[in-house]
Design an enzyme around this catalytic site. Structure first.
Site, PDB file in Angstrom:
ATOM      1  N   TRP A   1       0.795  -1.223   0.000  1.00  8.67           N
ATOM      2  CA  TRP A   1       0.000   0.000   0.000  1.00  8.67           C
ATOM      3  C   TRP A   1       0.833   1.282   0.000  1.00  8.67           C
ATOM      4  O   TRP A   1       0.279   2.363  -0.163  1.00  8.67           O
ATOM      5  CB  TRP A   1      -0.922   0.022   1.230  1.00  8.67           C
ATOM      6  N   ASN A   2       2.145   1.212   0.190  1.00 10.04           N
ATOM      7  CA  ASN A   2       2.899   2.459   0.363  1.00 10.04           C
ATOM      8  C   ASN A   2       3.135   3.202  -0.951  1.00 10.04           C
ATOM      9  O   ASN A   2       3.106   4.425  -0.995  1.00 10.04           O
ATOM     10  CB  ASN A   2       4.219   2.208   1.096  1.00 10.04           C
TER      11      ASN A   2
ATOM     12  N   ALA B   1      -2.839  -4.615  -2.118  1.00 11.36           N
ATOM     13  CA  ALA B   1      -3.135  -4.463  -0.690  1.00 11.36           C
ATOM     14  C   ALA B   1      -4.551  -3.918  -0.509  1.00 11.36           C
ATOM     15  O   ALA B   1      -4.952  -2.977  -1.203  1.00 11.36           O
ATOM     16  CB  ALA B   1      -2.129  -3.518  -0.050  1.00 11.36           C
TER      17      ALA B   1
ATOM     18  N   SER C   1       6.349  -7.157   3.376  1.00 16.68           N
ATOM     19  CA  SER C   1       7.078  -7.417   4.616  1.00 16.68           C
ATOM     20  C   SER C   1       7.821  -8.742   4.564  1.00 16.68           C
ATOM     21  O   SER C   1       7.488  -9.644   3.797  1.00 16.68           O
ATOM     22  CB  SER C   1       6.113  -7.424   5.799  1.00 16.68           C
TER      23      SER C   1
ATOM     24  N   GLU D   1      10.774  -8.454  -3.207  1.00 15.68           N
ATOM     25  CA  GLU D   1      11.415  -7.258  -2.639  1.00 15.68           C
ATOM     26  C   GLU D   1      10.788  -7.059  -1.274  1.00 15.68           C
ATOM     27  O   GLU D   1       9.620  -6.698  -1.157  1.00 15.68           O
ATOM     28  CB  GLU D   1      11.200  -6.056  -3.557  1.00 15.68           C
ATOM     29  N   LEU D   2      11.587  -7.292  -0.222  1.00 17.73           N
ATOM     30  CA  LEU D   2      11.047  -7.330   1.140  1.00 17.73           C
ATOM     31  C   LEU D   2      11.511  -6.120   1.935  1.00 17.73           C
ATOM     32  O   LEU D   2      11.871  -5.093   1.376  1.00 17.73           O
ATOM     33  CB  LEU D   2      11.443  -8.651   1.793  1.00 17.73           C
TER      34      LEU D   2
ATOM     35  N   CYS E   1      10.422   1.453   1.887  1.00 16.49           N
ATOM     36  CA  CYS E   1      11.319   0.374   2.311  1.00 16.49           C
ATOM     37  C   CYS E   1      12.772   0.820   2.338  1.00 16.49           C
ATOM     38  O   CYS E   1      13.600   0.204   3.005  1.00 16.49           O
ATOM     39  CB  CYS E   1      11.152  -0.850   1.416  1.00 16.49           C
TER      40      CYS E   1
ATOM     41  N   GLU F   1      11.957  -2.894  11.059  1.00 17.04           N
ATOM     42  CA  GLU F   1      11.496  -1.888  10.106  1.00 17.04           C
ATOM     43  C   GLU F   1      10.345  -1.109  10.733  1.00 17.04           C
ATOM     44  O   GLU F   1       9.319  -1.691  11.095  1.00 17.04           O
ATOM     45  CB  GLU F   1      11.033  -2.571   8.813  1.00 17.04           C
TER      46      GLU F   1
END
Length: 483
Positions: free
Chosen positions: A153-154, A179, A231, A250-251, A284, A383
């Protein structure tokens, strides 16, 4: 162009539909927690319908000329550009980022489709010399097949495009599960790019819960590959459920910003503040922990407080606002928990330090600078994903390197120094996929490889430009016997 959301947010085989059971979920704006529409709350069966549609469409799409695929992606980019303002307004309303940042994200989404259209034409293989003189060997790229894509969602427009554009360019068909807290902007983006008239079934959108829809598209044998940004815990589950499939993950990140004693203080402060407060710190690659040499620590801390004071917190639809609310209650609770933990361990709140008061919802968090943060704090270990600048004092390059490796993340780092030798030492020794020298940790461009370091928990593979195209394609080897 205007958008309405009445629960028909699934796009399958070129048609809009709701969930067969009629299940929907209300979407709330983080700005004031008021309803802004309804999304389909889809079932596994609906996800299976999308998989079937993708499988029916993929073979023909994979045989389509690269030039025709590129032309379609350019039409998609053109539709995004023409709808930029309504898309930006909806992005701000649903995600909470300032309208200027929303416009930037929409512009980059259009750029992402154009970039994939450019690069796919140069996705070249090789001819390989052989020991056997009667053999000729060549490599070339083929589509992987049906891709399951799950996005956060970011950056709910640009991150999906990092998968959709190269995935389609490479000849794959896609099922996308966004999301839930930003499902409406995903629906609007799909509506816009569907105006480019893609073949039915090559792009399918299914809204709903990750443990249902996401799990189905990841684990179902009808999908060959998975792309996910999100995440670490969710990434672990996806990696297990998609075992044996191609994975591009991509975490999370909590990369250090390292400010050495010879740094250009003005540059370091501005870049670090940007890395802390852009998108309310929900990036991130944010500057989530700042390792500052003790010789300049006090001056740096003072200047960071000044930068925090320049942030205009409020309704992100206003042109003068530079930071809006956090996106959802879970992230707001985590940010508060991490800050409280640091304060209990002896850190000092130099600016901010908690939720903002007097604003339309409880999701607004003050731009925060914390001094003398301990290396044992949650801010250093986990994080955080919020507008927090945790300042950690270090005495030497060796201590900075040791502190840089305090946690399990390895996505992005920054180092500020005027000494090229010191810069190269940190570039080579810091365990991160990207090390930015004398710039914000958030610096990245669409064609640059982005992903986590080996042995860390920040992901597998690289997104960005040709690296995405290669990751989302199968490398095929052909051998010929002549004579």
């Amino acid at each position: 162009m205007s958008f309405t959301f009445d629960g028909r947010t699934n796009f399958i085989a070129g048609q809009w539909q709701g969930e067969a059971s009629g299940a929907t979920k209300e979407a709330l704006s983080p700005i004031d927690r008021r309803p802004i529409g309804r999304m389909a709350w889809s079932s596994r069966e609906t996800a299976r319908q999308a998989i079937a549609a993708a499988r029916n469409a993929q073979a023909a799409w994979g045989r389509t000329s690269l030039w025709d695929r590129a032309a379609l992606l350019r039409r998609m980019a053109d539709r995004i550009e023409k709808s930029a303002e309504p898309l930006s307004a909806l992005l701000t309303l649903e995600q909470g980022k300032p309208i200027a940042e929303a416009r930037f994200e929409i512009g980059k989404a259009a750029d992402g489709f154009n970039l994939a259209a450019d690069l796919v034409k140069y996705l070249e293989g090789h001819t390989i010399p052989t020991e056997d003189p009667s053999k000729r060997v060549m490599t070339f790229y083929r589509p992987r097949g049906v891709y399951a894509v799950i996005t956060p969602w970011n950056f709910p427009v640009n991150i999906p495009v990092e998968y959709l554009a190269p995935g389609l360019a490479a000849g794959n068909a896609i099922i996308w599960n966004p999301a839930p807290t930003t499902a409406l902007i995903a629906t609007a983006l799909t509506e816009v790019i569907a105006e480019a008239d893609p073949p039915a079934g090559i792009l399918n959108l299914v809204t709903g819960a990750g443990p249902e829809v996401g799990d189905e598209i990841v684990s179902n044998p009808g999908t060959e590959a998975v792309g996910f940004t999100g995440s670490v815990p969710t990434g672990r589950k996806i990696a297990a459920r998609a075992a044996g499939k191609a994975q591009l993950l991509e975490l999370g990140g909590n990369g250090p910003v390292i400010v050495l004693d010879d740094a250009d203080l003005d540059k370091a402060v501005r870049a670090t503040a940007s890395g802390c407060f852009v998108n309310a710190g929900q990036v991130c690659s944010s500057s989530e922990r700042v390792l500052v040499h003790t010789a300049i620590y006090d001056a740096f801390a003072e200047r960071m407080v000044e930068e925090a004071g320049k942030v205009v917190l409020g309704d992100p639809r206003r042109e003068d606002v530079t930071m809006g609310p956090l996106n959802n209650p879970a992230v707001a609770a985590k940010v508060a928990e991490h800050v409280d933990d640091a304060l209990k361990r002896g850190a000092q709140a130099l600016a901010g330090g908690g939720p903002a008061q007097g604003l339309p919802s409880d999701l607004y968090f003050q731009p925060t600078v914390l001094g003398n943060v301990g290396r044992d704090s949650l801010l250093n270990q986990e994080e955080t994903f919020g507008p927090v600048a945790p300042l950690i004092r270090v005495e030497s390059d060796e201590e900075a390197l040791a502190a840089a490796h305090d946690n399990r993340f390895g996505l992005v780092a920054s180092v500020f120094t005027r000494d090229i030798d010191r810069a190269f030492r940190f570039v080579e020794e810091v365990q991160a996929g990207i090390v930015n020298v004398n710039d914000t940790s958030n610096y990245w461009e669409l064609h640059i490889p982005f992903g986590g370091a080996s042995g860390k928990e920040s992901g597998v593979g690289r997104i960005g430009g040709r690296y995405s195209l290669e990751a989302m394609s199968d490398l095929r080897t052909a051998t010929f016997t002549i004579g």
